[in-house]
Design an enzyme around this catalytic site. Structure first.
Site, PDB file in Angstrom:
ATOM      1  N   ASP A  17       0.854  -1.191   0.000  1.00  0.00           N
ATOM      2  CA  ASP A  17       0.000   0.000   0.000  1.00  0.00           C
ATOM      3  C   ASP A  17       0.892   1.244   0.000  1.00  0.00           C
ATOM      4  O   ASP A  17       2.116   1.141  -0.084  1.00  0.00           O
ATOM      5  CB  ASP A  17      -0.965  -0.007   1.187  1.00  0.00           C
ATOM      6  CG  ASP A  17      -0.270  -0.004   2.547  1.00  0.00           C
ATOM      7  OD1 ASP A  17       0.923   0.357   2.627  1.00  0.00           O
ATOM      8  OD2 ASP A  17      -0.931  -0.360   3.538  1.00  0.00           O
ATOM      9  N   SER A  18       0.289   2.411   0.089  1.00  0.00           N
ATOM     10  CA  SER A  18       1.062   3.653  -0.016  1.00  0.00           C
ATOM     11  C   SER A  18       2.076   3.806   1.124  1.00  0.00           C
ATOM     12  O   SER A  18       3.180   4.321   0.910  1.00  0.00           O
ATOM     13  CB  SER A  18       0.137   4.867  -0.064  1.00  0.00           C
ATOM     14  OG  SER A  18      -0.674   4.917   1.085  1.00  0.00           O
TER      15      SER A  18
END
Length: 65
Positions: A50-51
């Site tokens: 994810d980010s």
């Protein structure tokens, strides 16, 4: 994104050895098998990053290189 990073590293700075080092860092950070990482591996789609994972990886690369 990963393919671009790994391509640039592999083509400019030491080939297979550098790829192996980058792949090892990614595998450790994302808790995946290093053998699952190839030049065309997508961090998000293939490895579930994810980010926040991406930011952590960038910071680790900055520290390492």
């Amino acid at each position: 994104m990963l393919s671009i990073i790994l391509f640039l590293i592999k083509s400019k700075n030491g080939g297979k050895k550098m790829f192996e080092k980058v792949a090892a860092i990614i595998a450790e950070q994302l808790e995946v098998d290093v053998n699952d990482i190839e030049l065309d591996t997508d961090l998000a789609e293939d490895l579930g990053a994810d980010s926040i994972d991406l930011v952590d990886l960038i910071m680790t690369f900055e520290d390492e290189f």
